[in-house]
Scaffold this motif. Structure first.
Motif, PDB file in Angstrom:
ATOM      1  N   ASP A 139      -8.652  -7.369   4.244  1.00 23.70           N
ATOM      2  CA  ASP A 139      -7.758  -6.340   4.548  1.00 23.70           C
ATOM      3  C   ASP A 139      -6.293  -6.532   3.794  1.00 23.70           C
ATOM      4  N   GLU A 140      -6.018  -7.741   3.770  1.00 19.96           N
ATOM      5  CA  GLU A 140      -4.586  -7.926   2.988  1.00 19.96           C
ATOM      6  C   GLU A 140      -4.516  -7.546   1.562  1.00 19.96           C
ATOM      7  N   GLU A 141      -5.818  -7.656   0.994  1.00 10.71           N
ATOM      8  CA  GLU A 141      -5.989  -7.247  -0.493  1.00 10.71           C
ATOM      9  C   GLU A 141      -6.057  -5.834  -0.545  1.00 10.71           C
ATOM     10  N   ASP A 142      -6.729  -5.267   0.439  1.00 16.48           N
ATOM     11  CA  ASP A 142      -6.413  -3.848   0.550  1.00 16.48           C
ATOM     12  C   ASP A 142      -5.161  -3.035   0.663  1.00 16.48           C
ATOM     13  N   VAL A 143      -4.173  -3.816   1.537  1.00 19.45           N
ATOM     14  CA  VAL A 143      -2.891  -3.269   1.741  1.00 19.45           C
ATOM     15  C   VAL A 143      -2.040  -3.457   0.325  1.00 19.45           C
ATOM     16  N   ILE A 144      -2.414  -4.782  -0.248  1.00 20.63           N
ATOM     17  CA  ILE A 144      -1.927  -4.801  -1.618  1.00 20.63           C
ATOM     18  C   ILE A 144      -2.002  -3.874  -2.590  1.00 20.63           C
ATOM     19  N   ALA A 145      -3.474  -3.536  -2.808  1.00 16.75           N
ATOM     20  CA  ALA A 145      -3.764  -2.527  -3.598  1.00 16.75           C
ATOM     21  C   ALA A 145      -3.263  -1.120  -3.031  1.00 16.75           C
ATOM     22  N   ILE A 146      -3.099  -0.862  -1.997  1.00 15.45           N
ATOM     23  CA  ILE A 146      -2.462   0.339  -1.584  1.00 15.45           C
ATOM     24  C   ILE A 146      -1.275   0.620  -1.975  1.00 15.45           C
ATOM     25  N   LEU A 147      -0.284  -0.571  -1.526  1.00 16.39           N
ATOM     26  CA  LEU A 147       1.074  -0.686  -1.899  1.00 16.39           C
ATOM     27  C   LEU A 147       1.403  -0.448  -3.296  1.00 16.39           C
TER      28      LEU A 147
END
Length: 180
Positions: A139-147
């Motif tokens: 989930d954190e990796e997904d957030v980083i990519a989206i940001l």
């Protein structure tokens, strides 16, 4: 991705035929917003009061599932797994809307295109907040990519404050060089 696309098309057709309010969420939407990753499922949040029509529509589209488990999930506002014919690994996680976050995501949904299929998808702000709440490493990796792909909006900051994950958002943003 061809099998996922076919399953998504069938899922959307079943949900729309059953007049369900729905939103595609999770990994598939993270991919849509620029995260380079794979997924073995489609996650969807549903709100309906016509569960019998939903059962019928899903069966008509060829999904395999326990009708008893789906009816129990509806009653308890839980989740149920739907399988795509002849594929034991790929599945759909169907969750009935239950809490404030679920309804926030349903109300904030946007009409988009996933894998060439027009459907209701989770907004950037909602997926980031949900991923921060759930908080797995993926989930954190997904957030980083989206940001990295879409930046940090005021709307996202406000939503993060509302759901108590603002500090977490700012920590990740600052880690990747975005001012919060």
């Amino acid at each position: 991705m061809e099998k996922i696309s076919e399953a998504l098309q069938r899922l959307v057709e079943a949900l729309e035929k059953a007049n369900c309010k729905y939103v595609i969420v999770g990994g598939l939407v993270a991919i849509h917003y620029g995260r380079n990753r794979v997924t073995q499922d489609i996650d969807v949040v549903v709100d309906t009061d016509k569960v019998e029509l939903l059962v019928s529509s899903l069966k008509d589209e060829g999904f395999e599932f326990s009708e008893r488990e789906l009816l129990e999930a509806f009653k308890e506002r839980g989740r149920v797994t739907l399988f795509f014919p002849e594929d034991v690994f790929f599945h759909v996680d169907l969750k009935f809307a239950k809490d404030e976050l679920d309804y926030e995501v349903l109300n904030g949904r946007i009409r988009g295109e996933l894998l060439g299929i027009h459907c209701w998808i989770e907004s950037k702000e909602d997926i980031v907040v949900a991923k921060l709440i759930y908080g797995s490493s993926q989930d954190e990796e997904d957030v980083i990519a989206i940001l990295l792909n879409h930046g940090l909006s005021e709307g996202l900051k406000e939503k993060a404050k509302k759901f108590g994950v603002y500090d977490k958002l700012c920590g990740i943003a600052e880690m990747i060089g975005l001012a919060c």
